[in-house]
Design a protein around this motif. Structure first.
Motif, PDB file in Angstrom:
ATOM      1  N   UNK A  46       0.829  -1.201   0.000  1.00  0.00           N
ATOM      2  CA  UNK A  46       0.000   0.000   0.000  1.00  0.00           C
ATOM      3  C   UNK A  46       0.866   1.255   0.000  1.00  0.00           C
ATOM      4  N   UNK A  47       1.921   1.239   0.795  1.00  0.00           N
ATOM      5  CA  UNK A  47       2.829   2.390   0.846  1.00  0.00           C
ATOM      6  C   UNK A  47       3.562   2.569  -0.477  1.00  0.00           C
ATOM      7  N   UNK A  48       3.853   1.460  -1.141  1.00  0.00           N
ATOM      8  CA  UNK A  48       4.530   1.567  -2.436  1.00  0.00           C
ATOM      9  C   UNK A  48       3.593   2.155  -3.484  1.00  0.00           C
ATOM     10  N   UNK A  69      19.139  -0.382  -2.467  1.00  0.00           N
ATOM     11  CA  UNK A  69      18.530   0.845  -1.951  1.00  0.00           C
ATOM     12  C   UNK A  69      17.668   1.516  -3.012  1.00  0.00           C
ATOM     13  N   UNK A  70      16.812   0.738  -3.602  1.00  0.00           N
ATOM     14  CA  UNK A  70      15.895   1.220  -4.620  1.00  0.00           C
ATOM     15  C   UNK A  70      14.770   0.205  -4.732  1.00  0.00           C
ATOM     16  N   UNK A  71      13.605   0.653  -5.171  1.00  0.00           N
ATOM     17  CA  UNK A  71      12.476  -0.260  -5.349  1.00  0.00           C
ATOM     18  C   UNK A  71      12.433  -0.852  -6.749  1.00  0.00           C
ATOM     19  N   UNK A  72      13.448  -0.576  -7.570  1.00  0.00           N
ATOM     20  CA  UNK A  72      13.477  -1.047  -8.955  1.00  0.00           C
ATOM     21  C   UNK A  72      14.038  -2.459  -9.065  1.00  0.00           C
ATOM     22  N   UNK A  73      13.714  -3.307  -8.093  1.00  0.00           N
ATOM     23  CA  UNK A  73      14.185  -4.692  -8.095  1.00  0.00           C
ATOM     24  C   UNK A  73      13.086  -5.562  -7.511  1.00  0.00           C
ATOM     25  N   UNK A  74      12.990  -6.815  -7.936  1.00  0.00           N
ATOM     26  CA  UNK A  74      12.052  -7.733  -7.289  1.00  0.00           C
ATOM     27  C   UNK A  74      12.613  -8.172  -5.937  1.00  0.00           C
ATOM     28  N   UNK A  75      11.716  -8.452  -4.999  1.00  0.00           N
ATOM     29  CA  UNK A  75      12.158  -8.916  -3.700  1.00  0.00           C
ATOM     30  C   UNK A  75      11.338  -8.325  -2.569  1.00  0.00           C
ATOM     31  N   UNK A  76      11.779  -8.598  -1.359  1.00  0.00           N
ATOM     32  CA  UNK A  76      11.085  -8.158  -0.153  1.00  0.00           C
ATOM     33  C   UNK A  76      11.340  -6.678   0.099  1.00  0.00           C
ATOM     34  N   UNK A  77      10.266  -5.923   0.234  1.00  0.00           N
ATOM     35  CA  UNK A  77      10.392  -4.482   0.505  1.00  0.00           C
ATOM     36  C   UNK A  77      10.732  -4.249   1.971  1.00  0.00           C
ATOM     37  N   UNK A  78      11.652  -3.312   2.211  1.00  0.00           N
ATOM     38  CA  UNK A  78      12.098  -2.954   3.561  1.00  0.00           C
ATOM     39  C   UNK A  78      11.979  -1.437   3.756  1.00  0.00           C
ATOM     40  N   UNK A  79      11.870  -1.040   4.992  1.00  0.00           N
ATOM     41  CA  UNK A  79      11.929   0.382   5.332  1.00  0.00           C
ATOM     42  C   UNK A  79      13.296   0.648   5.939  1.00  0.00           C
TER      43      UNK A  79
END
Length: 325
Positions: A46-48, A69-79
């Motif tokens: 939701x935040x993404x 350190x970017x969301x331009x990759x598949x995988x588990x999202x972290x804060x």
């Protein structure tokens, strides 16, 4: 509306990815006694989608066993706040360092600050909310609190704030349960202010006991006192009554200011595991003065207050009974 993030410590192990946000879409239902009424627990997806995660997020790739350190990759999202702290999407670290140096110099002591950042505008907005002296662990006094019995105990709390021992207080000011009226909390605050003025002129510290949230901006949730009306206080006891049960006020600006001023704070509920107060003992004591809603007791001997900041337990002993704990 996505204002505050919180991630689980075992995020990677259990793939738990969540954050807390304030629901700003139902403003007509507030205020409410329920502190969690507008708190949402959502997934980071939701935040993404909202766009907020892009400013503070990274990705863990199990395939490569590394964090990007970017969301331009598949995988588990972290804060991780890496886009801000590592890549200066906004100069947050520089702003905080400059402000902390400035305030430490102005207050002649270490400080803590509360701030908010608006990442939805360009350039990002920074707002200073609060500043107060920093209470360090080095100032923690070693205090042991035994709550295994009630002999000689005026009240105890398993949810106390502060740390140390007080043994010089003889004045107790309390809101009388028998006459309390949640529609008259402003009048109660005025009566407390008059008694406080007298105690302040006499140089007498006091203990304040009463229902609901002290210093609440909503008079229906507690007593809306300001600091001038309770400045003689060294311990505040926040209680519940059978027909007046309000979520504790810990975490509010009022509460944090009291903590900075070394004012102890007890929260006591109605259930046995939520603490205890001996109302029978307190209300039988002869009063030094009394108003419609407030009683003021001056004891011949002081009570002893002990707060263990590490376990968050606090106790107030009746005069001459500290040896019980």
């Amino acid at each position: 509306s996505l204002l505050q993030f919180a991630t689980s410590e075992d995020m990677l192990a259990n793939s738990q990815r969540e954050f807390f946000a304030l629901d700003m879409s139902r403003s007509h239902v507030f205020p409410t006694p329920d502190a969690n009424a507008n708190l949402l627990r959502l997934g980071l997806d939701t935040a993404e989608a909202d766009g907020t995660l892009a400013h503070v997020g990274s990705v863990y790739s199990a395939q490569n066993d590394r964090v990007y350190d970017s969301l331009n990759h598949p995988g588990t999202r972290l804060v991780t706040f890496a886009p801000i702290l590592k890549y200066d999407r906004m100069p947050l670290a520089e702003i905080l360092c400059e402000l902390l140096d400035l305030f430490r110099s102005a207050m002649a002591c270490p400080v803590e600050i509360e701030f908010a950042v608006d990442l939805g505008v360009r350039p990002a907005g920074f707002g200073l909310l609060q500043i107060r002296p920093l209470i360090s662990d080095e100032e923690m006094e070693d205090v042991a609190v035994d709550l295994s019995h009630r002999d000689g105990v005026a009240c105890f709390s398993p949810s106390a704030m502060g740390n140390g021992r007080m043994g010089h207080i003889r004045d107790i000011v309390y809101v009388k349960p028998s006459t309390f009226d949640s529609a008259c909390t402003r009048e109660i605050a005025a009566e407390l202010g008059a008694i406080n003025n007298q105690l302040r002129q006499e140089g007498q510290p006091s203990i304040l006991i009463g229902p609901g949230r002290w210093g609440s901006a909503d008079p229906w949730l507690g007593i809306p006192v300001n600091w001038d009306q309770i400045s003689s206080v060294r311990l505040i006891v926040e209680t519940a009554l059978p027909d007046f049960v309000i979520a504790p006020s810990q975490g509010t600006h009022f509460f944090q200011n009291l903590t900075s001023l070394r004012v102890g704070y007890f929260t006591i509920g109605l259930q046995p595991h939520e603490g205890y107060i001996d109302w029978d003992w307190l209300t039988r004591l002869p009063v030094a003065q009394e108003t419609r809603f407030v009683g003021h007791v001056r004891l011949d001997e002081p009570v002893v207050v002990k707060i263990d900041g590490r376990t968050r337990r606090g106790v107030m002993f009746k005069p001459g009974h500290e040896q019980c704990g």
